[in-house]
Scaffold this motif. Sequence first.
Motif, PDB file in Angstrom:
ATOM      1  N   HIS A  81      23.641  50.687  38.429  1.00 17.30           N
ATOM      2  CA  HIS A  81      22.665  50.718  37.276  1.00 17.30           C
ATOM      3  C   HIS A  81      22.079  49.296  37.364  1.00 17.30           C
ATOM      4  N   GLN A  82      22.313  48.392  38.278  1.00  7.81           N
ATOM      5  CA  GLN A  82      21.363  47.395  38.283  1.00  7.81           C
ATOM      6  C   GLN A  82      20.295  47.314  39.304  1.00  7.81           C
ATOM      7  N   ARG A  83      20.559  48.204  40.259  1.00  8.31           N
ATOM      8  CA  ARG A  83      19.389  48.531  41.435  1.00  8.31           C
ATOM      9  C   ARG A  83      18.069  49.139  40.816  1.00  8.31           C
ATOM     10  N   TYR A  84      17.031  48.462  41.184  1.00  5.80           N
ATOM     11  CA  TYR A  84      15.647  48.761  40.693  1.00  5.80           C
ATOM     12  C   TYR A  84      15.564  50.345  41.287  1.00  5.80           C
TER      13      TYR A  84
ATOM     14  N   LEU B  33      24.791  44.646  44.085  1.00  5.19           N
ATOM     15  CA  LEU B  33      24.614  45.076  42.778  1.00  5.19           C
ATOM     16  C   LEU B  33      25.146  46.243  42.345  1.00  5.19           C
ATOM     17  N   SER B  34      25.662  46.648  41.286  1.00  3.99           N
ATOM     18  CA  SER B  34      26.097  47.740  40.683  1.00  3.99           C
ATOM     19  C   SER B  34      25.029  48.861  40.740  1.00  3.99           C
TER      20      SER B  34
ATOM     21  N   GLU C 162      21.513  44.324  48.307  1.00  6.29           N
ATOM     22  CA  GLU C 162      21.521  45.411  47.285  1.00  6.29           C
ATOM     23  C   GLU C 162      22.791  45.906  47.017  1.00  6.29           C
TER      24      GLU C 162
ATOM     25  N   SER D 137      15.798  43.492  44.940  1.00  4.69           N
ATOM     26  CA  SER D 137      15.898  44.946  44.470  1.00  4.69           C
ATOM     27  C   SER D 137      14.822  45.785  44.645  1.00  4.69           C
ATOM     28  N   LYS D 138      13.898  45.202  43.773  1.00  6.92           N
ATOM     29  CA  LYS D 138      12.501  45.788  43.488  1.00  6.92           C
ATOM     30  C   LYS D 138      11.657  45.942  44.772  1.00  6.92           C
TER      31      LYS D 138
ATOM     32  N   LYS E 122      16.921  52.494  38.570  1.00 11.97           N
ATOM     33  CA  LYS E 122      16.301  52.466  37.154  1.00 11.97           C
ATOM     34  C   LYS E 122      14.871  53.208  37.306  1.00 11.97           C
TER      35      LYS E 122
ATOM     36  N   PHE F 122      12.331  39.500  43.440  1.00 13.56           N
ATOM     37  CA  PHE F 122      13.052  40.573  43.119  1.00 13.56           C
ATOM     38  C   PHE F 122      13.386  41.375  44.295  1.00 13.56           C
TER      39      PHE F 122
END
Length: 118
Positions: free
Chosen positions: A70-73, A67-68, A64, A5-6, A76, A3
């Motif tokens: 709200h999709q980014r780790y 990704l929009s 990164e 983004s994470k 969130k 992942f």
Amino acid sequence: MAFPSKRFGEKIVLGYTPVWMLIVAVIVKWKLYESYQSNDYISLGLVLISPCLFLPLVLADKDENLLSLHQRYSFKANVFIGILSYLGNHFYTHYFYNVLGMRYTGPLASGFQINQVP
């Protein structure tokens, strides 16, 4: 399964953690907190949290950026921490002060109260 983004969000937080810990250690070591007022504590908190909010946006790599928001780790994780912080401040301050009978002895500016406790 990786992942990215994470991984990216966790690298930001891991890299910044020693920085904010050092800042807090300096404040405690030299007892700078003794002269702080309510606004100073709020300002310090905002300054310390700012890199966690903005560095993932500024340092985002090309993957990164695909990704929009709200999709980014990191987004969130920050929303989760914000919700958890609000709930903790709302419910646990009430428990700490009203149920356990604790008293607040620090500087308090009017208007910074949740659940009728400072």
